[in-house]
Design a protein around this motif. Structure first.
Motif, PDB file in Angstrom:
ATOM      1  N   ASP A  26      -6.958  41.943  62.913  1.00 54.02           N
ATOM      2  CA  ASP A  26      -7.051  42.249  64.334  1.00 54.02           C
ATOM      3  C   ASP A  26      -5.619  42.391  64.841  1.00 54.02           C
ATOM      4  OD1 ASP A  26      -7.211  42.321  67.095  1.00 54.02           O
ATOM      5  OD2 ASP A  26      -8.693  40.716  67.220  1.00 54.02           O
ATOM      6  N   PRO A  27      -5.198  43.596  65.248  1.00 55.26           N
ATOM      7  CA  PRO A  27      -3.799  43.807  65.638  1.00 55.26           C
ATOM      8  C   PRO A  27      -3.366  43.004  66.857  1.00 55.26           C
ATOM      9  CG  PRO A  27      -5.118  45.695  66.251  1.00 55.26           C
ATOM     10  CD  PRO A  27      -6.005  44.803  65.418  1.00 55.26           C
ATOM     11  N   ASP A  28      -4.328  42.570  67.665  1.00 55.14           N
ATOM     12  CA  ASP A  28      -3.982  41.820  68.871  1.00 55.14           C
ATOM     13  C   ASP A  28      -3.772  40.327  68.632  1.00 55.14           C
ATOM     14  OD1 ASP A  28      -4.062  44.080  70.563  1.00 55.14           O
ATOM     15  OD2 ASP A  28      -6.249  43.939  70.651  1.00 55.14           O
ATOM     16  N   THR A  29      -4.299  39.828  67.530  1.00 54.10           N
ATOM     17  CA  THR A  29      -4.189  38.379  67.272  1.00 54.10           C
ATOM     18  C   THR A  29      -3.861  38.068  65.817  1.00 54.10           C
ATOM     19  OG1 THR A  29      -6.563  38.229  66.863  1.00 54.10           O
ATOM     20  CG2 THR A  29      -5.814  37.802  69.129  1.00 54.10           C
ATOM     21  N   TRP A  30      -3.298  39.010  65.091  1.00 50.35           N
ATOM     22  CA  TRP A  30      -3.102  38.850  63.653  1.00 50.35           C
ATOM     23  C   TRP A  30      -2.303  37.604  63.292  1.00 50.35           C
ATOM     24  CZ3 TRP A  30       1.763  38.644  61.701  1.00 50.35           C
ATOM     25  CH2 TRP A  30       2.788  39.205  62.464  1.00 50.35           C
ATOM     26  N   TRP A  31      -1.430  37.152  64.133  1.00 53.80           N
ATOM     27  CA  TRP A  31      -0.579  36.001  63.836  1.00 53.80           C
ATOM     28  C   TRP A  31      -1.296  34.663  64.047  1.00 53.80           C
ATOM     29  CZ3 TRP A  31      -0.367  39.066  68.032  1.00 53.80           C
ATOM     30  CH2 TRP A  31      -0.568  38.461  69.261  1.00 53.80           C
ATOM     31  N   THR A  32      -2.529  34.695  64.568  1.00 54.22           N
ATOM     32  CA  THR A  32      -3.253  33.453  64.844  1.00 54.22           C
ATOM     33  C   THR A  32      -4.196  33.048  63.720  1.00 54.22           C
ATOM     34  OG1 THR A  32      -5.085  34.555  65.981  1.00 54.22           O
ATOM     35  CG2 THR A  32      -3.161  33.916  67.323  1.00 54.22           C
ATOM     36  N   PRO A  47       3.411  39.894  73.083  1.00 52.38           N
ATOM     37  CA  PRO A  47       3.500  41.356  73.250  1.00 52.38           C
ATOM     38  C   PRO A  47       4.207  42.039  72.071  1.00 52.38           C
ATOM     39  CG  PRO A  47       4.050  40.260  75.309  1.00 52.38           C
ATOM     40  CD  PRO A  47       3.956  39.184  74.254  1.00 52.38           C
ATOM     41  N   ALA A  48       5.263  41.433  71.573  1.00 51.33           N
ATOM     42  CA  ALA A  48       5.982  42.014  70.435  1.00 51.33           C
ATOM     43  C   ALA A  48       5.125  41.956  69.172  1.00 51.33           C
ATOM     44  CB  ALA A  48       7.302  41.285  70.211  1.00 51.33           C
ATOM     45  N   ALA A  80       3.856  27.717  72.755  1.00 56.55           N
ATOM     46  CA  ALA A  80       4.479  28.437  73.871  1.00 56.55           C
ATOM     47  C   ALA A  80       5.451  29.495  73.367  1.00 56.55           C
ATOM     48  CB  ALA A  80       5.195  27.454  74.800  1.00 56.55           C
ATOM     49  N   ALA A  81       6.178  29.170  72.311  1.00 52.35           N
ATOM     50  CA  ALA A  81       7.122  30.134  71.742  1.00 52.35           C
ATOM     51  C   ALA A  81       6.380  31.345  71.194  1.00 52.35           C
ATOM     52  CB  ALA A  81       7.954  29.478  70.647  1.00 52.35           C
ATOM     53  N   VAL A  82       5.289  31.101  70.495  1.00 59.52           N
ATOM     54  CA  VAL A  82       4.497  32.196  69.942  1.00 59.52           C
ATOM     55  C   VAL A  82       3.860  33.004  71.072  1.00 59.52           C
ATOM     56  CG1 VAL A  82       2.474  32.775  68.556  1.00 59.52           C
ATOM     57  CG2 VAL A  82       4.090  31.071  67.729  1.00 59.52           C
ATOM     58  N   ALA A  83       3.363  32.323  72.106  1.00 57.79           N
ATOM     59  CA  ALA A  83       2.747  33.022  73.234  1.00 57.79           C
ATOM     60  C   ALA A  83       3.744  33.979  73.888  1.00 57.79           C
ATOM     61  CB  ALA A  83       2.218  32.019  74.257  1.00 57.79           C
ATOM     62  N   ASN A 135       1.844  41.897  69.051  1.00 58.98           N
ATOM     63  CA  ASN A 135       0.797  42.912  69.224  1.00 58.98           C
ATOM     64  C   ASN A 135       1.318  44.293  68.831  1.00 58.98           C
ATOM     65  OD1 ASN A 135      -1.135  41.186  70.245  1.00 58.98           O
ATOM     66  ND2 ASN A 135      -0.840  41.782  72.372  1.00 58.98           N
ATOM     67  N   ALA A 136       2.501  44.615  69.318  1.00 61.95           N
ATOM     68  CA  ALA A 136       3.085  45.944  69.054  1.00 61.95           C
ATOM     69  C   ALA A 136       3.302  46.165  67.567  1.00 61.95           C
ATOM     70  CB  ALA A 136       4.396  46.098  69.815  1.00 61.95           C
ATOM     71  N   VAL A 137       3.777  45.136  66.862  1.00 59.05           N
ATOM     72  CA  VAL A 137       4.025  45.306  65.424  1.00 59.05           C
ATOM     73  C   VAL A 137       2.701  45.458  64.684  1.00 59.05           C
ATOM     74  CG1 VAL A 137       5.627  44.562  63.647  1.00 59.05           C
ATOM     75  CG2 VAL A 137       5.681  43.417  65.773  1.00 59.05           C
ATOM     76  N   GLY A 138       1.692  44.714  65.101  1.00 59.81           N
ATOM     77  CA  GLY A 138       0.377  44.854  64.473  1.00 59.81           C
ATOM     78  C   GLY A 138      -0.211  46.224  64.708  1.00 59.81           C
ATOM     79  N   LYS A 139      -0.087  46.727  65.931  1.00 58.35           N
ATOM     80  CA  LYS A 139      -0.640  48.039  66.263  1.00 58.35           C
ATOM     81  C   LYS A 139       0.135  49.172  65.604  1.00 58.35           C
ATOM     82  CE  LYS A 139      -2.871  46.588  70.466  1.00 58.35           C
ATOM     83  NZ  LYS A 139      -2.858  46.486  71.906  1.00 58.35           N
ATOM     84  N   ALA A 140       1.386  48.926  65.211  1.00 61.93           N
ATOM     85  CA  ALA A 140       2.189  49.966  64.555  1.00 61.93           C
ATOM     86  C   ALA A 140       1.613  50.355  63.194  1.00 61.93           C
ATOM     87  CB  ALA A 140       3.631  49.496  64.401  1.00 61.93           C
TER      88      ALA A 140
END
Length: 185
Positions: free
Chosen positions: A157-163, A10-11, A3-6, A13-18
């Motif tokens: 994948d910038p949208d899910t890189w942390w998973t 958005p943050a 839940a904390a990661v969820a 995602n933004a860092v990955g897309k940067a």
């Protein structure tokens, strides 16, 4: 924990897309494929698709030695030929650069000597922002100018890189390289 990661998604995602830059493409003097190719040849395949769309008359492949009498730039050249690019339309730039900064310092003069004014820069998606910044700085005001065309490969994948561990590792390495390259400038 999930839940904390969820809540941070958005943050994150933004860092990955940067890390990613994708410019609108237009015809250019060359398509440049940076070294560091995947085993599947994703960068070359992407560049060949752009070449076949008529976006540039020259495909430039850049790379370092891979092992005994084998050079990445030559492997990339052979791959591009296999995919249908005529040999006379491919320029292999062999070098021993240890960084994108060194690679830019070696490749930009080659592009200038060919009279290339605009280049489509092909590299991994996570590498585009840093690579474009480095190549643009190396070219200076006299150019050439660079348009980034990211390759969307499986290692980031910038949208899910942390998973996924592999994506997170790619993010950490690229973030460190981005900070280091800013210090080098």
């Amino acid at each position: 924990m999930a839940a904390a990661v969820a809540g941070l998604a958005p943050a994150l995602n933004a860092v990955g897309k940067a890390l990613i830059v994708e410019d609108p493409l237009r015809p250019a003097g060359a398509i440049l494929v940076l070294g560091g190719e995947t085993r599947q040849g994703d960068r070359v395949a992407h560049a060949v698709r752009l070449y076949k769309q008529g976006l540039a008359p020259l495909l430039v492949v850049s790379g370092t030695p891979m092992g005994f009498r084998t050079h990445e730039a030559e492997v990339m050249r052979r791959h591009a030929e296999f995919l249908g690019v005529p040999a006379e339309r491919i320029l292999a730039v062999k070098h021993n650069a240890d960084s994108t900064l060194e690679e830019a310092g070696l490749v930009v003069p080659v592009l200038r000597s060919r009279g290339v004014n605009e280049v489509i820069l092909v590299t991994s998606n996570y590498h585009t922002a840093r690579a474009k910044r480095i190549f643009t700085k190396a070219a200076g005001p006299s150019g050439p100018t660079f348009l980034a065309s990211p390759v969307h490969e499986s290692s980031f994948d910038p949208d899910t890189w942390w998973t996924r561990r592999r994506d997170a590792r790619t993010f950490v390495y690229e973030s460190i390289k981005t900070v280091w390259s800013a210090i080098e400038d």
